[in-house]
Design a protein around this motif. Structure first.
Motif, PDB file in Angstrom:
ATOM      1  N   GLU A 162       0.150  -1.030  -0.109  1.00 54.71           N
ATOM      2  CA  GLU A 162      -0.053   0.144   0.032  1.00 54.71           C
ATOM      3  C   GLU A 162       0.827   1.417  -0.093  1.00 54.71           C
ATOM      4  O   GLU A 162       0.829   2.858  -0.894  1.00 54.71           O
ATOM      5  CB  GLU A 162      -1.179   0.053   1.436  1.00 54.71           C
ATOM      6  N   PRO A 163       1.652   0.928   1.282  1.00 55.80           N
ATOM      7  CA  PRO A 163       2.757   2.514   0.378  1.00 55.80           C
ATOM      8  C   PRO A 163       3.084   3.047  -0.490  1.00 55.80           C
ATOM      9  O   PRO A 163       3.606   4.377  -1.134  1.00 55.80           O
ATOM     10  CB  PRO A 163       4.236   2.825   1.849  1.00 55.80           C
ATOM     11  N   ILE A 164       3.651   2.149  -1.222  1.00 54.67           N
ATOM     12  CA  ILE A 164       4.186   2.065  -2.899  1.00 54.67           C
ATOM     13  C   ILE A 164       3.338   2.783  -3.444  1.00 54.67           C
ATOM     14  O   ILE A 164       3.147   3.617  -4.405  1.00 54.67           O
ATOM     15  CB  ILE A 164       5.121   0.436  -3.013  1.00 54.67           C
ATOM     16  N   LYS A 165       1.601   2.116  -3.405  1.00 53.55           N
ATOM     17  CA  LYS A 165       0.739   2.858  -4.245  1.00 53.55           C
ATOM     18  C   LYS A 165       0.228   4.156  -4.272  1.00 53.55           C
ATOM     19  O   LYS A 165      -0.360   5.009  -4.545  1.00 53.55           O
ATOM     20  CB  LYS A 165      -0.403   1.738  -4.415  1.00 53.55           C
ATOM     21  N   GLN A 166       0.205   4.586  -2.674  1.00 57.90           N
ATOM     22  CA  GLN A 166       0.226   6.105  -2.316  1.00 57.90           C
ATOM     23  C   GLN A 166       1.156   6.776  -3.148  1.00 57.90           C
ATOM     24  O   GLN A 166       0.479   7.759  -3.210  1.00 57.90           O
ATOM     25  CB  GLN A 166       0.103   5.721  -0.409  1.00 57.90           C
ATOM     26  N   ALA A 167       2.111   6.635  -2.727  1.00 56.94           N
ATOM     27  CA  ALA A 167       2.832   7.531  -3.103  1.00 56.94           C
ATOM     28  C   ALA A 167       3.089   7.359  -4.261  1.00 56.94           C
ATOM     29  O   ALA A 167       3.369   8.413  -4.936  1.00 56.94           O
ATOM     30  CB  ALA A 167       4.386   6.158  -3.149  1.00 56.94           C
ATOM     31  N   ALA A 168       2.321   7.173  -5.541  1.00 52.32           N
ATOM     32  CA  ALA A 168       2.313   6.736  -6.738  1.00 52.32           C
ATOM     33  C   ALA A 168       1.048   7.803  -7.066  1.00 52.32           C
ATOM     34  O   ALA A 168       1.032   8.851  -7.883  1.00 52.32           O
ATOM     35  CB  ALA A 168       1.861   5.231  -7.836  1.00 52.32           C
ATOM     36  N   ILE A 169      -0.163   7.634  -6.286  1.00 55.72           N
ATOM     37  CA  ILE A 169      -0.896   7.893  -5.953  1.00 55.72           C
ATOM     38  C   ILE A 169      -0.893   9.650  -5.779  1.00 55.72           C
ATOM     39  O   ILE A 169      -1.507  10.464  -6.199  1.00 55.72           O
ATOM     40  CB  ILE A 169      -2.247   7.227  -4.361  1.00 55.72           C
ATOM     41  N   GLU A 170      -0.349  10.059  -5.018  1.00 53.52           N
ATOM     42  CA  GLU A 170       0.456  11.315  -4.761  1.00 53.52           C
ATOM     43  C   GLU A 170       1.152  12.195  -6.042  1.00 53.52           C
ATOM     44  O   GLU A 170       0.873  13.234  -5.677  1.00 53.52           O
ATOM     45  CB  GLU A 170       1.086  11.312  -3.350  1.00 53.52           C
ATOM     46  N   ALA A 171       2.803  11.783  -6.608  1.00 49.06           N
ATOM     47  CA  ALA A 171       2.541  11.305  -7.309  1.00 49.06           C
ATOM     48  C   ALA A 171       1.605  11.931  -8.549  1.00 49.06           C
ATOM     49  O   ALA A 171       2.077  13.498  -9.149  1.00 49.06           O
ATOM     50  CB  ALA A 171       3.720  10.706  -7.503  1.00 49.06           C
ATOM     51  N   LEU A 172       0.590  11.664  -8.820  1.00 46.69           N
ATOM     52  CA  LEU A 172      -0.424  11.492  -9.896  1.00 46.69           C
ATOM     53  C   LEU A 172      -1.384  12.945  -9.023  1.00 46.69           C
ATOM     54  O   LEU A 172      -1.409  13.701 -10.299  1.00 46.69           O
ATOM     55  CB  LEU A 172      -1.195  10.581 -10.010  1.00 46.69           C
ATOM     56  N   SER A 173      -1.325  12.802  -8.016  1.00 53.40           N
ATOM     57  CA  SER A 173      -2.379  14.176  -7.861  1.00 53.40           C
ATOM     58  C   SER A 173      -1.383  15.314  -7.957  1.00 53.40           C
ATOM     59  O   SER A 173      -1.952  16.330  -7.918  1.00 53.40           O
ATOM     60  CB  SER A 173      -2.911  14.147  -6.337  1.00 53.40           C
ATOM     61  N   ALA A 174      -0.009  15.163  -7.782  1.00 56.54           N
ATOM     62  CA  ALA A 174       0.457  16.697  -7.767  1.00 56.54           C
ATOM     63  C   ALA A 174       1.095  16.891  -9.284  1.00 56.54           C
ATOM     64  O   ALA A 174       1.909  17.944  -9.385  1.00 56.54           O
ATOM     65  CB  ALA A 174       1.869  16.330  -7.386  1.00 56.54           C
ATOM     66  N   GLY A 175       0.997  16.096 -10.290  1.00 57.38           N
ATOM     67  CA  GLY A 175       1.272  16.567 -11.535  1.00 57.38           C
ATOM     68  C   GLY A 175       2.534  15.699 -12.183  1.00 57.38           C
ATOM     69  O   GLY A 175       2.606  16.173 -13.157  1.00 57.38           O
ATOM     70  N   GLU A 176       2.854  14.775 -11.466  1.00 57.36           N
ATOM     71  CA  GLU A 176       4.050  14.125 -12.049  1.00 57.36           C
ATOM     72  C   GLU A 176       3.340  13.148 -13.360  1.00 57.36           C
ATOM     73  O   GLU A 176       3.264  12.313 -12.964  1.00 57.36           O
ATOM     74  CB  GLU A 176       4.614  13.146 -10.513  1.00 57.36           C
TER      75      GLU A 176
END
Length: 393
Positions: free
Chosen positions: A54-68
């Motif tokens: 889950e922490p890996i998925k959350q990091a990718a989600i946060e990056a998407l939300s941040a416009g990465e």
């Protein structure tokens, strides 16, 4: 209907030697049988059956939300290369520059391909294990010739030193090594590593060390070949996130080598996939940030390894060296069957157990088949219950 015009050259000649994957053939047959309502016990798929932590998925989600969501450098994002640099130093005793000696790739498969395309010329020969994962098509796409060296099943599928030395010719440019090993589950011993180093140095060969299963070991610890005297300057180390972190669909890998070797590799990389997806790379940063995320997966594979070995030992018609790493076993087929393809096809169609014939991995395994214990213990037991009933019916 308009007439269809065909060129006299339908495709590049190199494709005459590039077969469809034998593993995918098994997969498609499974799909056909399951569409008919059959229950198939899957022991053919070389991927973890777990969700990504889950922490890996959350990091990718946060990056998407941040416009990465845009291109990154061909080399990969700085934070990920820095984490990879620290990982190599901490776990493998290897020092690389994050600036120009580490490349983030779209899976370890791309890392293998671009390394071969960059270091191997038309007419060269490349040494690969007999048996091994599908390095051969990449070599042939580069216009080179794969030459196999023997793995000794009596020593747990360790490389045969005489066979390795005899396989070298004046045209040999590259030696491919994979440990932990797909499809046998072997892990190189210190003695085998010394043999490989002696041949590579004496014959002045580049080495491609595929270490994608690095963290999945049970008995023998993993040793990076580049850390051995004489190998650092000639070795490209390939690794990734697919196996230990159950990130096969994320397509995230990396390679590291001295800058003289990385220079041609990064130039090939610029004209392939350009870069790994930006938000996926942030998931990789999170994976390497936490030294424990992979541990539950490896513990589960260790328990499954033990179950598979016990179940095979209970079937007199089968035998197998105990896997020391990865999540594969390579048993013999029963004597009564003509070849591995006949055995695995009948096993699938008649007993509902999917495995892979050894011939997919090279002629040295024509009387073996691969089991991937990347399925639950319950389904492993179901598969072996069916195998026993089928063989003894």
């Amino acid at each position: 209907m308009a007439e269809v015009l065909y060129s006299k050259h339908m495709f590049a000649h190199r494709m005459e030697h590039i077969p469809f994957s034998g593993i995918r053939d098994v997969f498609e047959e499974c799909n056909r049988l399951e569409s008919e309502g059959r229950d198939i016990a899957h022991l053919e798929i070389g991927r973890p059956d777990f969700d990504t932590p889950e922490p890996i998925k959350q990091a990718a989600i946060e990056a998407l939300s941040a416009g990465e969501v845009h291109y990154t450098s061909n080399w990969g994002i700085d934070p990920l290369r820095e984490e990879i640099q620290q990982k190599f130093e901490r776990e493998n005793g290897l020092e690389y520059s994050a600036d120009d000696e580490i490349v983030v790739t779209t899976g370890a498969t791309e890392a293998v391909l671009i390394t071969i395309l960059a270091l191997v010329d038309v007419g060269d020969e490349v040494l690969i294990p007999d048996i091994c994962w599908t390095y051969e098509p990449a070599i042939r796409m580069a216009g080179a010739t794969p030459v196999r060296y023997r793995l000794d099943p009596e020593r747990g599928f360790q490389p045969d030193g005489d066979s390795l030395s005899e396989a070298v010719s004046d045209d040999t440019a590259l030696l491919v090594v994979n440990s932990p090993h797909n499809p046998t589950g072997s892990v190189l011993t210190p003695e085998s590593i010394a043999t490989i180093a002696d041949v590579a140095v004496e014959e002045d060969l580049y080495v491609l060390s595929d270490e994608i299963y690095e963290k999945i070991t049970y008995d023998e610890p993993h040793h990076s070949l580049a850390a051995v005297d004489g190998l650092y300057d000639r070795t490209v180390t390939v690794n990734g996130f697919s196996k230990a972190y159950s990130m096969t669909g994320w397509r995230l890998g990396y390679l590291a080598a001295p800058r003289e070797l990385v220079d041609p590799i990064i130039r090939v990389r610029q004209y392939t996939t350009t870069c790994a997806p930006s938000f996926v790379q942030h998931g990789g940063v999170r994976a390497l940030n936490d030294a424990s995320l992979w541990r539950p997966l490896v513990d589960a594979f260790a328990a499954r390894r033990d179950r598979v070995v016990d179940r095979i030992a209970a079937i007199p018609e089968l035998s197998v060296p105990e896997p020391a790493g990865a999540f594969y076993a390579m048993p013999t087929i029963p004597d009564e069957f003509e070849d591995a393809e006949t055995f695995t096809t009948r096993l699938l169609r008649e007993a509902g157990v999917a495995t892979v014939p050894g011939t997919v991995f090279g002629p040295g395994s024509e009387r073996r088949f691969r089991i991937a214990y990347s399925n639950s213990t319950d389904r492993i037991d179901t598969a072996f219950d069916r195998i026993e009933a089928w063989l003894h019916d």
